[in-house]
Design a protein around this motif. Structure first.
Motif, PDB file in Angstrom:
ATOM      1  N   LEU A   1       0.820  -1.215   0.000  1.00  0.00           N
ATOM      2  CA  LEU A   1       0.000   0.000   0.000  1.00  0.00           C
ATOM      3  C   LEU A   1       0.853   1.264   0.000  1.00  0.00           C
ATOM      4  N   LEU A   2       1.968   1.219   0.717  1.00  0.00           N
ATOM      5  CA  LEU A   2       2.789   2.421   0.850  1.00  0.00           C
ATOM      6  C   LEU A   2       3.290   2.983  -0.482  1.00  0.00           C
TER       7      LEU A   2
ATOM      8  N   GLY B   1       1.518   8.791  -5.061  1.00  0.00           N
ATOM      9  CA  GLY B   1       0.477   9.814  -5.160  1.00  0.00           C
ATOM     10  C   GLY B   1       0.876  11.110  -4.472  1.00  0.00           C
ATOM     11  N   LEU B   2       1.377  11.007  -3.243  1.00  0.00           N
ATOM     12  CA  LEU B   2       1.812  12.198  -2.516  1.00  0.00           C
ATOM     13  C   LEU B   2       3.027  12.833  -3.179  1.00  0.00           C
TER      14      LEU B   2
ATOM     15  N   HIS C   1       5.215  17.334  -5.283  1.00  0.00           N
ATOM     16  CA  HIS C   1       6.438  17.628  -6.049  1.00  0.00           C
ATOM     17  C   HIS C   1       7.702  17.148  -5.330  1.00  0.00           C
ATOM     18  N   TRP C   2       7.653  15.911  -4.839  1.00  0.00           N
ATOM     19  CA  TRP C   2       8.835  15.324  -4.204  1.00  0.00           C
ATOM     20  C   TRP C   2       9.846  14.849  -5.243  1.00  0.00           C
ATOM     21  N   PHE C   3       9.376  14.542  -6.442  1.00  0.00           N
ATOM     22  CA  PHE C   3      10.239  13.964  -7.464  1.00  0.00           C
ATOM     23  C   PHE C   3      10.735  15.030  -8.431  1.00  0.00           C
ATOM     24  N   ALA C   4      11.834  14.689  -9.103  1.00  0.00           N
ATOM     25  CA  ALA C   4      12.306  15.549 -10.186  1.00  0.00           C
ATOM     26  C   ALA C   4      11.293  15.483 -11.330  1.00  0.00           C
ATOM     27  N   SER C   5      11.309  16.502 -12.182  1.00  0.00           N
ATOM     28  CA  SER C   5      10.307  16.582 -13.246  1.00  0.00           C
ATOM     29  C   SER C   5      10.349  15.367 -14.170  1.00  0.00           C
ATOM     30  N   TYR C   6      11.573  14.892 -14.508  1.00  0.00           N
ATOM     31  CA  TYR C   6      11.663  13.747 -15.411  1.00  0.00           C
ATOM     32  C   TYR C   6      11.130  12.474 -14.744  1.00  0.00           C
TER      33      TYR C   6
ATOM     34  N   ARG D   1       7.973  10.181 -16.127  1.00  0.00           N
ATOM     35  CA  ARG D   1       8.074   8.734 -16.341  1.00  0.00           C
ATOM     36  C   ARG D   1       6.961   7.991 -15.622  1.00  0.00           C
ATOM     37  N   ILE D   2       6.694   8.393 -14.379  1.00  0.00           N
ATOM     38  CA  ILE D   2       5.649   7.716 -13.606  1.00  0.00           C
ATOM     39  C   ILE D   2       4.288   7.900 -14.264  1.00  0.00           C
ATOM     40  N   LEU D   3       3.980   9.134 -14.679  1.00  0.00           N
ATOM     41  CA  LEU D   3       2.684   9.404 -15.296  1.00  0.00           C
ATOM     42  C   LEU D   3       2.553   8.698 -16.639  1.00  0.00           C
TER      43      LEU D   3
END
Length: 428
Positions: A260-261, A267-268, A273-278, A282-284
């Motif tokens: 679940l985590l 999502g969070l 905006h915890w991740f870099a834009s690239y 990639r995730i999306l």
């Protein structure tokens, strides 16, 4: 009795085996002496009778020397050699096809393979039980050095600071070094053996440490990989009864939270905006559309085909059967390591073997799934086939530990307390 023991030990060639044999024989003699005394003999008569019952010391020593001797798993060594030669062949073809890489690229790969093979043989001769004695100290020291290297000595390549430069040795991937947390975690689990729920909680905290470091590298794939393999090791320890907890309840809760985590985290992470834009892109992209089938990579289209996507290169250049053959060899090597670990009588050897086998199994499977487009692309490698000096040396180090487990399977006590005693570790 001491003269008898000395004569037996003189017949045994392996130094590590002498400690084990002496402890076993002394225990048997003391038990027999106590039994003889209880039957009415005095101490001198009891010792003499016990020694006589043990038989000729030379014959006993020779038979024990044959039983307790270093071993090498030739099947694994031959497989490693075959896969290494295939890796050299693949990278040679890639170097010849790509003028930007050139002959120096081929020589570098061959050098790393030969150097890694020698490193594997060196580690094979080491006593892996040091992981059961010093795993926490090594992990803590390594973590501090890793953080200092990342902060003060890292160099930027392709926009990421995942390498450190050493004079005369070139660059070393600090990301690859972080994978060494996996065999260290096997030793950490062993050190918390029998400590109940408190021990399990400590093991979980140790599990999260390299995961957090990988996340802040940033390397999301490595964070996921470390969590996956270490969680499997923790699960194996729980199933083997290393900790006094209810197996079903704990494992159900642990894996429920573990599954679940990541969903909550992603999502969070995207929303806050915890991740870099690239990384967000990639995730999306992966969420919106999952592409199936081989990634059509050639040297001109994708510069990562000699490393991350080498399986795709094999499929598109030599056909699906060639790619399947390489995958089958790597998976067979992984399964052999896991089978060897399962057969170990020594519990530390079992866990260290699981660590090495799972590392190869999951790294191979995940790299293949990325190459064929089932999983999103990330910084991974196909063990012994992909280019990259740090990853090659890492792979051979893990294989060296697997071979060390096999070498010492008849040289170390199966009982945990005896192992700690013969290894020079004081009981806590």
């Amino acid at each position: 009795m001491e003269e008898y023991l000395q004569k037996v030990l003189e017949q045994i060639r392996c130094k590590q085996a002498k400690k084990l044999v002496e402890a076993e024989l002394r225990g048997h003699l003391e038990e027999q002496i106590a039994e003889n005394i209880s039957s009415g003999m005095n101490r001198e008569e009891a010792v003499y009778a016990a020694v006589q019952d043990m038989g000729n010391p030379v014959e006993t020593g020779v038979s024990l020397d044959a039983l307790h001797k270093p071993q090498i798993c030739w099947f694994m060594v031959v497989m490693i050699g075959i896969i290494s030669l295939l890796g050299i062949g693949v990278q040679t073809v890639i170097g010849m096809q790509n003028r930007d890489l050139g002959s120096s690229y081929i020589f570098k790969h061959v050098f790393c393979v030969l150097g890694g093979f020698c490193l594997m043989l060196f580690i094979y001769r080491l006593d892996y039980s040091f992981l059961g004695k010093h795993a926490r100290i090594l992990a803590l020291t390594g973590g501090v050095l890793w953080i200092l290297s990342r902060l003060f000595f890292s160099v930027s390549i392709n926009g990421t600071n995942r390498w450190i430069s050493l004079p005369g040795l070139g660059t070393i991937s600090i990301s690859a070094l972080l994978y060494l947390a996996i065999p260290l975690y096997a030793g950490i689990l062993y050190q918390y053996y029998g400590q109940g729920r408190a021990g399990v909680l400590k093991c979980i905290l140790w599990l999260l440490l390299p995961v957090v470091l990988a996340f802040y590298l940033p390397n999301l794939f490595q964070a996921f990989f470390l969590f996956l393999v270490q969680s499997c090791l923790l699960t194996a320890a729980i199933c083997k009864g290393w900790f006094s907890v209810k197996k079903g309840v704990f494992l159900g809760g642990f894996w429920g939270i573990a599954l679940l985590l990541p969903v909550v985290f992603l999502g969070l992470g995207i929303r806050l905006h915890w991740f870099a834009s690239y990384q967000t892109e990639r995730i999306l992209h992966y969420i919106n559309s999952i592409s199936l089938g081989f990634v059509q990579t050639t040297g001109q289209e994708n510069p990562a085909y000699h490393n991350d996507l080498v399986f795709g290169f094999l499929g598109t250049s030599y056909g699906i059967m060639a790619a399947i053959l390489v995958a089958a060899l790597l998976l067979a090597l992984s399964m052999k390591g896991l089978h060897m670990a399962r057969k170990q009588k020594n519990e530390l050897g079992t866990m260290v073997g699981y660590a090495g086998g799972l590392f190869f199994l999951f790294m191979t499977l995940l790299n293949i799934l990325m190459s064929v487009g089932i999983l999103p692309g990330a910084s991974s490698f196909l063990p012994l086939i992909s280019s990259g000096g740090s990853n090659l040396f890492l792979s051979y180090m893990v294989l060296g530990l697997l071979l060390s487990v096999y070498r010492y399977q008849n040289l170390l006590p199966t009982d945990r307390k005896k192992l700690r005693k013969t290894s020079g570790l004081l009981e806590t």
